[in-house]
Design a protein around this motif. Sequence first.
Motif, mmCIF file in Angstrom:
data_model
loop_
_atom_site.group_PDB
_atom_site.id
_atom_site.type_symbol
_atom_site.label_atom_id
_atom_site.label_comp_id
_atom_site.label_asym_id
_atom_site.label_seq_id
_atom_site.Cartn_x
_atom_site.Cartn_y
_atom_site.Cartn_z
ATOM 1 N N ARG A 76 0.829 -1.206 0.000
ATOM 2 C CA ARG A 76 0.000 0.000 0.000
ATOM 3 C C ARG A 76 0.858 1.249 0.000
ATOM 4 O O ARG A 76 0.528 2.247 -0.621
ATOM 5 C CB ARG A 76 -0.928 -0.015 1.210
ATOM 6 C CG ARG A 76 -1.951 1.115 1.225
ATOM 7 C CD ARG A 76 -2.935 0.919 2.358
ATOM 8 N NE ARG A 76 -2.259 0.916 3.644
ATOM 9 C CZ ARG A 76 -1.959 2.026 4.324
ATOM 10 N NH1 ARG A 76 -2.266 3.212 3.830
ATOM 11 N NH2 ARG A 76 -1.366 1.949 5.493
ATOM 12 N N LYS A 77 1.976 1.204 0.722
ATOM 13 C CA LYS A 77 2.927 2.311 0.720
ATOM 14 C C LYS A 77 4.338 1.760 0.853
ATOM 15 O O LYS A 77 4.539 0.623 1.300
ATOM 16 C CB LYS A 77 2.627 3.300 1.839
ATOM 17 C CG LYS A 77 2.774 2.742 3.235
ATOM 18 C CD LYS A 77 2.494 3.822 4.272
ATOM 19 C CE LYS A 77 2.697 3.295 5.694
ATOM 20 N NZ LYS A 77 2.483 4.369 6.709
ATOM 21 N N LEU A 78 5.318 2.559 0.459
ATOM 22 C CA LEU A 78 6.709 2.134 0.498
ATOM 23 C C LEU A 78 7.220 2.136 1.928
ATOM 24 O O LEU A 78 6.851 2.992 2.746
ATOM 25 C CB LEU A 78 7.572 3.080 -0.350
ATOM 26 C CG LEU A 78 7.295 3.107 -1.846
ATOM 27 C CD1 LEU A 78 8.063 4.252 -2.494
ATOM 28 C CD2 LEU A 78 7.681 1.779 -2.491
ATOM 29 N N GLU A 79 8.074 1.149 2.214
ATOM 30 C CA GLU A 79 8.760 1.156 3.500
ATOM 31 C C GLU A 79 9.651 2.389 3.593
ATOM 32 O O GLU A 79 10.166 2.888 2.579
ATOM 33 C CB GLU A 79 9.598 -0.109 3.660
ATOM 34 C CG GLU A 79 8.794 -1.398 3.739
ATOM 35 C CD GLU A 79 8.025 -1.515 5.038
ATOM 36 O OE1 GLU A 79 8.421 -0.846 6.013
ATOM 37 O OE2 GLU A 79 7.024 -2.260 5.067
ATOM 38 N N GLU A 80 9.862 2.874 4.802
ATOM 39 C CA GLU A 80 10.619 4.112 5.002
ATOM 40 C C GLU A 80 12.006 4.051 4.374
ATOM 41 O O GLU A 80 12.440 4.985 3.697
ATOM 42 C CB GLU A 80 10.735 4.418 6.497
ATOM 43 C CG GLU A 80 11.432 5.740 6.796
ATOM 44 C CD GLU A 80 11.461 6.057 8.277
ATOM 45 O OE1 GLU A 80 12.216 6.965 8.673
ATOM 46 O OE2 GLU A 80 10.725 5.399 9.048
ATOM 47 N N GLU A 81 12.730 2.941 4.579
ATOM 48 C CA GLU A 81 14.086 2.829 4.041
ATOM 49 C C GLU A 81 14.066 2.744 2.516
ATOM 50 O O GLU A 81 14.912 3.333 1.835
ATOM 51 C CB GLU A 81 14.782 1.597 4.620
ATOM 52 C CG GLU A 81 16.243 1.417 4.194
ATOM 53 C CD GLU A 81 17.170 2.544 4.668
ATOM 54 O OE1 GLU A 81 18.296 2.623 4.152
ATOM 55 O OE2 GLU A 81 16.755 3.325 5.553
#
Length: 208
Positions: A42-47
Amino acid sequence: MDPRTRLSEAARHRGSSLAALSRMIGRNPTYLQQYITKGSPRKLEEEDRRKLAQFLGLDESELGGPSEVVPATGSDWVEVSRLNIDASAGPGAMHHVEEAFDSFRFSRRWLAEQGLEGAKLSAIRVVGDSMEPLLREGDEVLVDLREQPFRDGVYVVRLDDTLLVKRLASQGGGRFSLLSQNLAYPPISANAEDFAIIGRVVWKGGRV
């Protein structure tokens, strides 16, 4: 702009495939393709977001990260619009509607030190390689749009409905040379009535 659309456009502009970008962040080759077309994840991981933004020259907020707002204090800062148009340092970029999509914030004191106090400024992006090494593709340039007496320098000009960033030098008699920094590109000779000066380039910013 939706983060998926922004990522797709940035990858296409950079000439990087989604598979290559997926491998760069340590994921399987179809990871970003699935993210863009199927919404999974759903969304990209922070890293992952941090690595992609750094590689593509984007702010993390453009890829779904939090927006970082720095409050201005009184009149100490000047907002300069970033326009969604490109000035070509190459074969030429079509001039479209000038719309601001973001802004830079400059210290009023710094602008005064640069002789730009009261200047009418906009920031636009450079595409192409004809002004390398002075200006590289992806650099953003600060353009002083004020009408002022001509002197040789780097300008954004409109020629045949395209925007160019070139070093402009007077030949006398109403003729000018539009010069590239990259010697692989020949100079362009034009009469004053053949082109319009949009503004003088007074500052550049870009990744090292």
